[in-house]
Design an enzyme around this catalytic site. Structure first.
Site, PDB file in Angstrom:
ATOM      1  N   ASP A   8      -3.423  10.323  -3.728  1.00 34.23           N
ATOM      2  CA  ASP A   8      -3.578  11.034  -2.468  1.00 34.23           C
ATOM      3  C   ASP A   8      -2.417  12.023  -2.362  1.00 34.23           C
ATOM      4  O   ASP A   8      -1.661  12.225  -3.315  1.00 34.23           O
ATOM      5  CB  ASP A   8      -3.662  10.064  -1.280  1.00 34.23           C
ATOM      6  N   HIS A   9      -2.268  12.625  -1.197  1.00 35.74           N
ATOM      7  CA  HIS A   9      -1.214  13.625  -1.006  1.00 35.74           C
ATOM      8  C   HIS A   9       0.191  13.046  -1.193  1.00 35.74           C
ATOM      9  O   HIS A   9       1.077  13.725  -1.685  1.00 35.74           O
ATOM     10  CB  HIS A   9      -1.342  14.271   0.377  1.00 35.74           C
ATOM     11  N   CYS A  65      -0.027   6.690  -4.387  1.00 39.78           N
ATOM     12  CA  CYS A  65      -0.039   7.139  -2.996  1.00 39.78           C
ATOM     13  C   CYS A  65       1.411   7.078  -2.529  1.00 39.78           C
ATOM     14  O   CYS A  65       2.319   6.950  -3.348  1.00 39.78           O
ATOM     15  CB  CYS A  65      -1.000   6.323  -2.132  1.00 39.78           C
ATOM     16  N   THR A  67       3.251   4.779  -1.076  1.00 41.57           N
ATOM     17  CA  THR A  67       3.928   3.548  -1.488  1.00 41.57           C
ATOM     18  C   THR A  67       3.252   2.869  -2.673  1.00 41.57           C
ATOM     19  O   THR A  67       3.826   1.964  -3.271  1.00 41.57           O
ATOM     20  CB  THR A  67       3.951   2.522  -0.343  1.00 41.57           C
ATOM     21  N   GLY A  68       2.025   3.235  -2.966  1.00 44.42           N
ATOM     22  CA  GLY A  68       1.230   2.558  -3.980  1.00 44.42           C
ATOM     23  C   GLY A  68       0.440   1.391  -3.412  1.00 44.42           C
ATOM     24  O   GLY A  68      -0.458   0.864  -4.068  1.00 44.42           O
ATOM     25  N   GLY A  70      -1.609   1.097  -0.434  1.00 46.74           N
ATOM     26  CA  GLY A  70      -2.969   1.360   0.022  1.00 46.74           C
ATOM     27  C   GLY A  70      -3.927   1.670  -1.109  1.00 46.74           C
ATOM     28  O   GLY A  70      -5.039   1.139  -1.167  1.00 46.74           O
ATOM     29  N   HIS A  98       0.720 -11.065 -18.072  1.00 47.09           N
ATOM     30  CA  HIS A  98       0.123 -12.209 -17.379  1.00 47.09           C
ATOM     31  C   HIS A  98      -1.225 -11.908 -16.727  1.00 47.09           C
ATOM     32  O   HIS A  98      -2.051 -12.811 -16.600  1.00 47.09           O
ATOM     33  CB  HIS A  98       1.074 -12.731 -16.309  1.00 47.09           C
ATOM     34  N   ASN A  99      -1.431 -10.671 -16.281  1.00 49.06           N
ATOM     35  CA  ASN A  99      -2.635 -10.335 -15.523  1.00 49.06           C
ATOM     36  C   ASN A  99      -3.580  -9.398 -16.264  1.00 49.06           C
ATOM     37  O   ASN A  99      -4.648  -9.095 -15.765  1.00 49.06           O
ATOM     38  CB  ASN A  99      -2.273  -9.701 -14.178  1.00 49.06           C
ATOM     39  N   ARG A 109       6.558   8.114  -2.804  1.00 45.79           N
ATOM     40  CA  ARG A 109       7.692   8.227  -1.888  1.00 45.79           C
ATOM     41  C   ARG A 109       8.723   7.132  -2.127  1.00 45.79           C
ATOM     42  O   ARG A 109       9.776   7.139  -1.475  1.00 45.79           O
ATOM     43  CB  ARG A 109       7.198   8.160  -0.443  1.00 45.79           C
ATOM     44  N   ARG A 132      -2.788 -19.273 -21.673  1.00 43.82           N
ATOM     45  CA  ARG A 132      -2.993 -19.855 -20.343  1.00 43.82           C
ATOM     46  C   ARG A 132      -3.332 -18.795 -19.297  1.00 43.82           C
ATOM     47  O   ARG A 132      -3.943 -19.090 -18.284  1.00 43.82           O
ATOM     48  CB  ARG A 132      -1.757 -20.640 -19.911  1.00 43.82           C
TER      49      ARG A 132
END
Length: 143
Positions: A8-9, A65, A67-68, A70, A98-99, A109, A132
């Site tokens: 986004d912006h 975005c 903060t990352g 949203g 792990h993920n 920002r 695992r």
């Protein structure tokens, strides 16, 4: 490898910096926008990038975005996507180990371009450990 990018912006400038960094690494990039700092809605861009990854049009995705937060929430609404918000190299490494995150989110920002490149490199250069962790990833994918 093809990596989809979207922002986004609030993440526009960081997305462009990541795009150039990926090109330097000889990685093909699909830029899904936004293409200016004009205000837009992050859910649309998070969804577009996640759909590119989930459909196989891209192997991985990176979203940005302010903060990352949203845009990562938006991306994770798409079945088959595991998007981790990364604010450190350690988080980038662990989200892959792990993920098996197929997307990461960065904050335009809250994260400097220099740190963002370190995060991106750590994520790209880390292998999923399986073992695992595979059972848990399978549980996430079944949700």
């Amino acid at each position: 490898m093809i990596i989809a990018l979207a922002a986004d912006h609030g993440g526009y400038e960081l997305k462009n910096a990541v795009k150039e960094h990926l090109k330097e690494r000889k990685i093909k990039v699909v830029d899904l926008g936004t293409n200016s700092a004009d205000s837009v809605d992050y859910p649309e861009y998070g969804k577009a990038c996640a759909e590119a990854v989930a459909s196989g049009k891209a192997d991985l995705g990176i979203v940005c975005c302010g903060t990352g937060i949203g845009i990562s929430i938006a991306a994770n609404k798409v079945k088959g996507v595991r998007c981790g918000l990364c604010t450190s190299v350690e988080m980038a490494t662990l989200t892959k180990q792990h993920n098996n995150a197929n997307m990461i989110a960065l904050g335009g920002r809250t994260t400097t371009p220099e740190l963002a490149m370190e995060i991106v490199d750590a994520w790209l250069d880390t292998e999923f450990e399986g073992g695992r962790h595979q059972r848990r990833v399978d549980m996430l994918d079944a949700m």
